[in-house]
Design a protein around this motif. Structure first.
Motif, mmCIF file in Angstrom:
data_model
loop_
_atom_site.group_PDB
_atom_site.id
_atom_site.type_symbol
_atom_site.label_atom_id
_atom_site.label_comp_id
_atom_site.label_asym_id
_atom_site.label_seq_id
_atom_site.Cartn_x
_atom_site.Cartn_y
_atom_site.Cartn_z
ATOM 1 N N LEU A 1 -6.124 1.540 -0.845
ATOM 2 C CA LEU A 1 -6.630 0.885 -1.480
ATOM 3 C C LEU A 1 -5.665 -0.170 -2.440
ATOM 4 N N ALA A 2 -4.779 -0.051 -3.304
ATOM 5 C CA ALA A 2 -4.442 -0.505 -4.327
ATOM 6 C C ALA A 2 -3.553 -1.156 -3.397
ATOM 7 N N ILE A 3 -2.439 -1.369 -2.009
ATOM 8 C CA ILE A 3 -1.588 -2.609 -1.572
ATOM 9 C C ILE A 3 -3.388 -3.450 -1.224
ATOM 10 N N LEU A 4 -3.873 -3.342 -0.457
ATOM 11 C CA LEU A 4 -4.571 -3.662 0.572
ATOM 12 C C LEU A 4 -5.440 -4.739 -1.010
ATOM 13 N N THR A 5 -5.209 -5.103 -2.147
ATOM 14 C CA THR A 5 -6.217 -5.101 -3.327
ATOM 15 C C THR A 5 -4.884 -5.531 -3.492
ATOM 16 N N GLY A 6 -4.100 -5.494 -4.085
ATOM 17 C CA GLY A 6 -2.826 -5.592 -5.255
ATOM 18 C C GLY A 6 -1.828 -6.979 -5.345
ATOM 19 N N VAL A 7 -1.381 -7.223 -3.557
ATOM 20 C CA VAL A 7 -0.324 -7.740 -2.814
ATOM 21 C C VAL A 7 -1.133 -8.782 -2.976
ATOM 22 N N SER B 1 7.223 3.043 -6.942
ATOM 23 C CA SER B 1 6.941 3.130 -7.825
ATOM 24 C C SER B 1 5.404 3.606 -8.510
ATOM 25 N N ALA B 2 4.355 2.999 -7.813
ATOM 26 C CA ALA B 2 2.702 3.154 -7.707
ATOM 27 C C ALA B 2 2.651 4.906 -7.219
ATOM 28 N N VAL B 3 3.311 5.045 -6.236
ATOM 29 C CA VAL B 3 3.171 5.890 -5.848
ATOM 30 C C VAL B 3 3.333 7.116 -6.623
ATOM 31 N N VAL B 4 4.919 6.652 -7.074
ATOM 32 C CA VAL B 4 5.687 8.503 -7.557
ATOM 33 C C VAL B 4 4.371 8.677 -9.021
ATOM 34 N N LEU B 5 4.016 7.410 -9.202
ATOM 35 C CA LEU B 5 2.754 7.671 -10.944
ATOM 36 C C LEU B 5 1.913 8.194 -10.627
ATOM 37 N N SER B 6 1.101 7.856 -8.716
ATOM 38 C CA SER B 6 -0.012 8.238 -8.497
ATOM 39 C C SER B 6 0.102 10.152 -8.375
ATOM 40 N N LEU C 1 -6.988 2.000 -10.078
ATOM 41 C CA LEU C 1 -6.827 1.340 -11.176
ATOM 42 C C LEU C 1 -5.278 1.333 -11.481
ATOM 43 N N TYR C 2 -4.607 2.109 -11.694
ATOM 44 C CA TYR C 2 -3.669 2.695 -12.929
ATOM 45 C C TYR C 2 -2.256 2.175 -11.339
ATOM 46 N N SER C 3 -2.434 2.259 -10.379
ATOM 47 C CA SER C 3 -1.514 1.309 -9.821
ATOM 48 C C SER C 3 -2.021 -0.317 -9.187
ATOM 49 N N GLN C 4 -2.620 -0.525 -9.683
ATOM 50 C CA GLN C 4 -2.552 -1.950 -9.956
ATOM 51 C C GLN C 4 -0.928 -2.496 -10.899
ATOM 52 N N LEU C 5 -1.301 -2.460 -11.509
ATOM 53 C CA LEU C 5 -0.011 -3.147 -12.336
ATOM 54 C C LEU C 5 1.199 -3.153 -11.674
ATOM 55 N N PRO C 6 1.843 -2.684 -11.327
ATOM 56 C CA PRO C 6 3.292 -2.179 -10.613
ATOM 57 C C PRO C 6 3.090 -2.823 -9.517
ATOM 58 N N ILE C 7 2.064 -2.800 -8.570
ATOM 59 C CA ILE C 7 2.194 -3.784 -7.462
ATOM 60 C C ILE C 7 2.160 -5.058 -7.844
#
Length: 217
Positions: free
Chosen positions: A31-37, A148-153, A94-100
């Motif tokens: 979901l983060a990729i679908l929204t963040g990119v 980065s987002a995956v490792v953080l998540s 939400l946390y994954s949004q910034l790096p992506i």
């Protein structure tokens, strides 16, 4: 030795918790990729919007995960999802949004203007330039953000065990509550190994997706 014996005796449970952890992180990152990119691409057209979006995403990153879970519980309880799967996925999303978003924005902005002009000279539409020129060139930087987002998540999702989300964090939470170092170490090691494996897999995927000319460069 006790820890190794515990791991060996609970291999099936560790595997089940690992699969559960991967499914939770997978949904959130997807979901983060679908929204963040798309957001990262869109804000390249407006510097003011880019500053605002990146600022908001940075603020979200500064909120401790336990605090964010605490805020979401009463809000999502109104819809019958105060604890468990839904708040865990939303928090990691939400946390994954910034790096992506940041990496997508940076990658698209750093595409050589000469290449854009060449594509425009060939008669490509803006959408064609984006899909055939800009995104392929930006893939290494975008994938670095995803990694980065995956490792953080994976780490944040371990904390989500405290709100009933499941996953490998269950070993850590039970190890702390029961003062059992075997469960605590098992959970910590499993989360660390999963993060390392996921990062190497995404690095391999990044190399597969990156055009050969870009890799050579």
């Amino acid at each position: 030795m006790d820890i190794l014996l515990y791991m060996a005796g609970h291999a099936n449970l560790i595997l089940a918790r690992t699969i559960e952890h991967i499914s939770l992180v997978g949904v959130a990152i997807g979901l983060a990729i679908l929204t963040g990119v798309p957001i990262g691409i869109a804000i390249t057209q407006n510097q003011r919007a880019a500053n605002l979006v990146l600022y908001i995403a940075s603020i979200i990153m500064t909120v401790p995960s336990i605090a964010l879970f605490g805020v979401m519980i009463p809000v999502l309880s109104l819809f019958g999802h105060g604890i468990g799967y839904v708040p865990a996925v939303i928090a990691v999303l939400l946390y994954s949004q910034l790096p992506i978003i940041r990496n997508t924005y940076t990658a698209i902005n750093n595409v050589d203007p000469a290449l854009r002009e060449a594509a425009r000279g060939m008669g490509m539409t803006p959408l064609q330039r984006l899909s055939r020129v800009e995104i392929p060139l930006a893939i290494p930087v975008i994938m670095a953000g995803v990694r980065s987002a995956v490792v953080l998540s994976i780490g944040i999702m371990a904390i989500a065990a405290y709100i009933g989300a499941g996953g490998l964090g269950v070993f850590i939470s039970r190890g702390i509550s029961q003062t059992d170092p075997r469960q605590l170490v098992t959970g910590a090691v499993a989360v660390s190994v999963l993060a390392i494996v996921a990062d190497f897999f995404l690095l391999w995927l990044q190399n597969r997706l990156t055009p050969a000319g870009v890799q050579t460069a």
